[in-house]
Write a protein that holds these residues in place. Structure first.
Motif, mmCIF file in Angstrom:
data_model
loop_
_atom_site.group_PDB
_atom_site.id
_atom_site.type_symbol
_atom_site.label_atom_id
_atom_site.label_comp_id
_atom_site.label_asym_id
_atom_site.label_seq_id
_atom_site.Cartn_x
_atom_site.Cartn_y
_atom_site.Cartn_z
ATOM 1 N N ALA A 37 0.690 -1.219 -0.150
ATOM 2 C CA ALA A 37 -0.166 0.045 -0.081
ATOM 3 C C ALA A 37 1.288 1.474 -0.047
ATOM 4 N N GLU A 38 2.171 1.358 0.515
ATOM 5 C CA GLU A 38 2.594 2.407 0.305
ATOM 6 C C GLU A 38 4.227 1.890 0.481
ATOM 7 N N VAL A 39 4.439 1.208 -0.773
ATOM 8 C CA VAL A 39 5.819 1.434 -1.157
ATOM 9 C C VAL A 39 5.629 2.377 -2.510
ATOM 10 N N GLU A 40 5.001 3.531 -2.535
ATOM 11 C CA GLU A 40 5.363 4.804 -3.455
ATOM 12 C C GLU A 40 5.888 5.744 -2.545
ATOM 13 N N ARG A 41 5.099 5.579 -1.907
ATOM 14 C CA ARG A 41 5.783 6.937 -0.267
ATOM 15 C C ARG A 41 6.507 6.098 0.254
ATOM 16 N N ALA A 42 7.347 4.984 0.233
ATOM 17 C CA ALA A 42 8.180 4.430 1.326
ATOM 18 C C ALA A 42 9.440 5.000 0.036
ATOM 19 N N GLN A 43 9.181 4.472 -1.141
ATOM 20 C CA GLN A 43 10.586 5.186 -2.424
ATOM 21 C C GLN A 43 10.567 6.921 -2.691
ATOM 22 N N GLU A 44 9.652 7.460 -2.323
ATOM 23 C CA GLU A 44 9.670 8.867 -2.092
ATOM 24 C C GLU A 44 10.826 9.196 -1.095
ATOM 25 N N SER A 45 10.504 8.829 -0.117
ATOM 26 C CA SER A 45 10.600 8.562 1.400
ATOM 27 C C SER A 45 11.913 8.535 1.304
ATOM 28 N N TRP A 46 12.552 7.258 0.773
ATOM 29 C CA TRP A 46 14.353 6.808 1.545
ATOM 30 C C TRP A 46 14.821 7.647 -0.019
ATOM 31 N N GLN A 47 14.521 8.095 -1.185
ATOM 32 C CA GLN A 47 15.004 9.262 -1.929
ATOM 33 C C GLN A 47 15.124 10.237 -1.274
ATOM 34 N N ARG A 48 14.420 10.951 0.089
ATOM 35 C CA ARG A 48 15.414 11.844 0.702
ATOM 36 C C ARG A 48 16.146 11.694 1.810
ATOM 37 N N GLU A 49 15.748 10.681 2.319
ATOM 38 C CA GLU A 49 16.776 9.758 3.117
ATOM 39 C C GLU A 49 18.287 9.539 2.559
ATOM 40 N N ILE A 50 18.289 9.005 2.011
ATOM 41 C CA ILE A 50 19.576 9.116 0.646
ATOM 42 C C ILE A 50 20.162 10.129 0.428
ATOM 43 N N ALA A 51 19.825 10.853 -0.298
ATOM 44 C CA ALA A 51 20.069 12.134 -0.603
ATOM 45 C C ALA A 51 20.411 13.063 0.994
ATOM 46 N N ALA A 52 20.136 12.968 1.974
ATOM 47 C CA ALA A 52 20.427 12.912 3.325
ATOM 48 C C ALA A 52 21.836 12.157 4.285
ATOM 49 N N ASN A 53 21.436 11.290 4.012
ATOM 50 C CA ASN A 53 22.669 9.963 4.094
ATOM 51 C C ASN A 53 22.429 9.257 3.637
ATOM 52 N N PRO A 54 23.864 9.384 2.191
ATOM 53 C CA PRO A 54 24.007 8.383 1.216
ATOM 54 C C PRO A 54 24.669 6.490 1.703
ATOM 55 N N HIS A 55 25.257 6.754 3.317
ATOM 56 C CA HIS A 55 25.618 5.624 4.113
ATOM 57 C C HIS A 55 24.622 4.375 4.168
ATOM 58 N N LEU A 56 23.029 4.627 3.911
ATOM 59 C CA LEU A 56 22.198 4.190 4.055
ATOM 60 C C LEU A 56 21.694 3.038 3.620
ATOM 61 N N PHE A 57 22.250 1.734 3.469
ATOM 62 C CA PHE A 57 21.607 0.670 2.600
ATOM 63 C C PHE A 57 20.094 -0.104 3.033
ATOM 64 N N ASP A 58 19.971 -0.097 1.772
ATOM 65 C CA ASP A 58 18.472 -0.836 1.807
ATOM 66 C C ASP A 58 18.570 -2.113 1.363
ATOM 67 N N GLY A 59 18.340 -2.548 2.791
ATOM 68 C CA GLY A 59 18.715 -4.190 2.852
ATOM 69 C C GLY A 59 16.835 -4.358 3.431
ATOM 70 N N ARG A 60 16.933 -6.035 4.027
ATOM 71 C CA ARG A 60 15.257 -6.260 4.078
ATOM 72 C C ARG A 60 15.887 -6.838 5.710
ATOM 73 N N MET A 61 14.180 -6.465 6.643
ATOM 74 C CA MET A 61 14.110 -6.857 7.867
ATOM 75 C C MET A 61 12.732 -6.974 7.852
ATOM 76 N N VAL A 62 11.682 -7.278 9.421
ATOM 77 C CA VAL A 62 11.045 -8.706 9.556
ATOM 78 C C VAL A 62 10.208 -6.548 9.864
ATOM 79 N N LEU A 63 8.893 -6.934 9.369
ATOM 80 C CA LEU A 63 8.170 -5.905 10.255
ATOM 81 C C LEU A 63 7.429 -6.495 10.713
ATOM 82 N N GLN A 64 6.036 -6.089 11.705
ATOM 83 C CA GLN A 64 5.214 -7.332 11.915
ATOM 84 C C GLN A 64 3.861 -5.915 11.571
ATOM 85 N N ARG A 65 2.629 -6.966 11.238
ATOM 86 C CA ARG A 65 1.310 -6.651 10.749
ATOM 87 C C ARG A 65 0.356 -7.252 11.862
ATOM 88 N N ALA A 66 0.784 -7.678 12.816
ATOM 89 C CA ALA A 66 -0.308 -8.208 14.522
ATOM 90 C C ALA A 66 0.475 -8.268 15.661
#
Length: 249
Positions: A37-66
């Motif tokens: 549901a949020e992938v487009e907004r997440a990617q827009e936010s990510w571009q701002r994040e890495i512009a401010a901090n290019p060291h960030l890495f878009d790895g994979r992690m576990v996120l809960q739903r409930a």
């Protein structure tokens, strides 16, 4: 979805430390509905994040739903998502996702808590808290997260401390705030605070890509002593009340 919506009566107030007998997190192979549901907004936010901090890495992690409490246990359903999706959730707190992460409370032989200060290149730059991190795909065993394995791995990677050489107290405790649940367990170490801080400094000096700047020996519960995240002062108050108050420097 609010953390408390599934079984509100079982959850204590935000910022209250409470005992937990076990943690069970089942991980689905399907995409997280929040990510879809949020992938487009997440990617827009990510571009701002890495512009401010290019060291960030878009790895994979576990996120809960409930997440819910059942007979003193924390039980959760989760999915693997890109780190960028998690950062967007953490920033927006949009409904549809929740977060569990685990950490140890490292107790030195002379009564200090050993924490770490995160490096300036990380998403938590300058924050001081116990070593630990989000659950990752490598922490998933037979479709379920291995909390203790995650804690031991994160501590080893960040500090060089081997939890196999520590004495773990039985059971867990937890605290929740703003849709995040922090699960922790006290580990008693034979070394003094000064010895542990020196050990971590040696580890950081030899790590080609350290996540942390240094170890910090915390000797009391004062909430303004360091740049703590919101959830950490409640843990400090519980920890030093349980372990005899502030430690002598």
């Amino acid at each position: 979805m609010n953390l408390l919506e599934s079984n509100r009566a079982e959850w204590p107030a935000e910022g209250t430390v409470f005992p937990v007998s076990a943690v069970g997190i089942d991980v689905s192979p399907d995409p997280h509905p929040f990510h879809l549901a949020e992938v487009e907004r997440a990617q827009e936010s990510w571009q701002r994040e890495i512009a401010a901090n290019p060291h960030l890495f878009d790895g994979r992690m576990v996120l809960q739903r409930a997440i819910r409490i059942e007979d003193g246990r924390i039980v959760a359903n989760a999915h693997v998502v890109p780190y960028s999706t998690f950062l967007w959730w953490r920033k927006s707190r949009a409904p549809g996702a929740l977060h569990i992460f685990a950490m140890p409370m490292l107790l030195s032989s002379d009564g200090a808590m050993i924490a770490i200060r995160m490096g300036s290149h990380t998403a938590n730059a300058g924050r001081v808290y116990s070593p630990g991190g989000s659950l990752e795909p490598e922490d998933i065993v037979d479709g379920r997260c291995d909390i203790d394995g995650n804690i031991a791995r994160e501590v080893r990677e960040e500090t060089g401390i081997e939890l196999s050489e520590a004495t773990a107290e039985p059971g867990y405790h937890a605290v929740h705030m703003k849709g995040t649940v922090v699960v922790f367990r006290t580990h008693r170490l034979a070394a003094t605070a000064d010895e542990l801080v020196s050990l971590v400094a040696r580890h950081v000096s030899t790590d080609p890509h350290p996540e942390i700047d240094e170890a910090v020996a915390i000797r009391g519960p004062e909430p303004e002593a360091h740049n703590y995240p919101d959830f950490f002062p409640a843990i400090l108050e519980w920890f030093f009340a349980k372990n005899g108050g502030p430690a002598d420097p």
